[in-house]
Design a protein around this motif. Structure first.
Motif, short mmCIF file in Angstrom:
data_model
loop_
_atom_site.label_atom_id
_atom_site.label_comp_id
_atom_site.label_asym_id
_atom_site.label_seq_id
_atom_site.Cartn_x
_atom_site.Cartn_y
_atom_site.Cartn_z
N LEU A 62 -0.71 6.49 0.90
CA LEU A 62 -1.03 6.86 2.27
C LEU A 62 -1.81 5.76 3.00
O LEU A 62 -2.84 5.10 2.61
N CYS A 63 -1.22 5.34 4.09
CA CYS A 63 -1.64 4.36 4.96
C CYS A 63 -2.80 4.90 5.60
O CYS A 63 -2.79 5.88 6.34
N GLY A 64 -3.88 4.28 5.46
CA GLY A 64 -5.02 4.92 6.18
C GLY A 64 -5.12 4.65 7.73
O GLY A 64 -5.94 5.35 8.46
N VAL A 65 -4.43 3.74 8.04
CA VAL A 65 -4.42 3.46 9.45
C VAL A 65 -3.75 4.38 10.27
O VAL A 65 -4.09 5.02 11.36
N CYS A 66 -2.34 4.70 9.77
CA CYS A 66 -1.41 5.35 10.74
C CYS A 66 -1.03 6.96 9.98
O CYS A 66 -0.51 7.61 10.51
N GLY A 67 -1.40 6.72 8.60
CA GLY A 67 -1.09 8.27 8.05
C GLY A 67 0.07 8.43 7.33
O GLY A 67 0.53 9.25 7.05
N HIS A 68 0.95 7.12 7.62
CA HIS A 68 2.23 7.01 6.99
C HIS A 68 2.11 7.10 5.47
O HIS A 68 1.55 6.63 4.72
N GLU A 69 3.04 7.88 4.95
CA GLU A 69 3.08 8.20 3.17
C GLU A 69 4.30 7.10 2.76
O GLU A 69 5.47 7.26 3.29
N LEU A 70 3.85 6.31 1.75
CA LEU A 70 4.92 5.55 1.13
C LEU A 70 5.29 5.97 -0.01
O LEU A 70 4.56 6.64 -0.71
N THR A 71 6.67 5.74 -0.57
CA THR A 71 6.85 6.06 -2.11
C THR A 71 6.08 4.82 -2.70
O THR A 71 5.88 3.96 -2.05
N ILE A 72 5.99 5.16 -4.09
CA ILE A 72 5.36 4.09 -4.75
C ILE A 72 6.37 2.56 -4.68
O ILE A 72 5.55 1.41 -4.65
N HIS A 73 7.65 2.90 -4.91
CA HIS A 73 8.53 1.62 -4.74
C HIS A 73 8.40 0.84 -3.20
O HIS A 73 8.05 -0.24 -3.31
N GLU A 74 8.28 1.75 -2.28
CA GLU A 74 7.84 1.18 -0.86
C GLU A 74 6.64 0.42 -0.97
O GLU A 74 6.85 -0.62 -0.23
N TYR A 75 5.95 0.91 -1.33
CA TYR A 75 4.50 0.28 -1.39
C TYR A 75 4.56 -1.02 -2.26
O TYR A 75 3.98 -1.95 -1.59
N MET A 76 4.90 -1.13 -3.47
CA MET A 76 5.07 -2.16 -4.11
C MET A 76 6.14 -3.43 -3.80
O MET A 76 5.86 -4.47 -3.91
N ASN A 77 6.86 -2.90 -2.84
CA ASN A 77 7.74 -4.00 -2.04
C ASN A 77 7.56 -4.18 -0.70
O ASN A 77 8.41 -4.87 0.12
N ALA A 78 6.36 -3.55 -0.07
CA ALA A 78 5.93 -3.82 1.37
C ALA A 78 5.31 -5.03 1.44
O ALA A 78 4.64 -5.31 2.81
N HIS A 79 5.07 -5.92 0.73
CA HIS A 79 4.32 -7.37 0.74
C HIS A 79 2.97 -7.07 1.43
O HIS A 79 2.62 -7.92 2.46
N PHE A 80 2.43 -6.16 0.97
CA PHE A 80 0.93 -5.74 1.48
C PHE A 80 0.63 -5.49 3.11
O PHE A 80 -0.14 -5.93 3.63
N LYS A 81 1.83 -4.71 3.34
CA LYS A 81 1.69 -4.34 4.94
C LYS A 81 2.40 -3.05 5.02
O LYS A 81 3.20 -2.64 4.26
N CYS A 82 1.79 -2.17 6.10
CA CYS A 82 2.48 -0.85 6.27
C CYS A 82 3.77 -1.07 7.00
O CYS A 82 3.75 -1.85 8.05
N PRO A 83 4.86 -0.31 6.24
CA PRO A 83 6.19 -0.68 7.08
C PRO A 83 6.10 0.03 8.29
O PRO A 83 7.05 -0.30 9.14
N LYS A 84 5.31 0.76 8.71
CA LYS A 84 5.25 1.66 9.95
C LYS A 84 4.21 0.87 10.96
O LYS A 84 5.00 0.89 12.02
N CYS A 85 3.22 0.74 10.67
CA CYS A 85 2.10 0.11 11.65
C CYS A 85 1.75 -1.25 11.42
O CYS A 85 1.05 -1.80 12.21
#
Length: 106
Positions: A62-85
């Motif tokens: 869960l992104c604490g800034v915008c509330g977006h839920e990511l899959t574990i794969h998405e999180y591990m591949n997000a390059h340490f940034k929320c894909p939404k905000c």
């Protein structure tokens, strides 16, 4: 709802509270979000369980800034940034992947 100790409105806790500490992890064992593994150890009445590699498509971050839920794969591949905000996530969290995610090579 994010559980833990001294959790702020962006999921920071007593243990991890820098500007980039803005994720919560859904624990497989209980299906509840906690700020960190230490919060889970101190607050939950059970032992934690790791997500299996074949479950990495489950929404578990869960992104604490915008509330977006990511899959574990998405999180591990997000390059340490929320894909939404685009909020920055703490790269140091990868040091704890083995506590949350089984068969993790990162």
């Amino acid at each position: 709802m994010v559980y833990g100790l001294e959790v702020d409105n962006e999921t920071r806790c007593k243990h991890y509270h820098t500007k980039k500490d803005v994720i919560a992890i859904k624990f497989k064992c209980c299906g509840q979000y906690y700020s960190c593994y230490e919060c889970h150890e101190e607050v939950a009445d059970h032992r934690s369980e790791q997500w299996n590699e074949d479950e990495y498509d489950e929404k578990g971050i869960l992104c604490g800034v915008c509330g977006h839920e990511l899959t574990i794969h998405e999180y591990m591949n997000a390059h340490f940034k929320c894909p939404k905000c685009q909020a920055d996530f703490n790269p140091g969290c990868q040091k704890h992947y083995h506590l949350y995610f089984g068969s993790c090579s990162k």
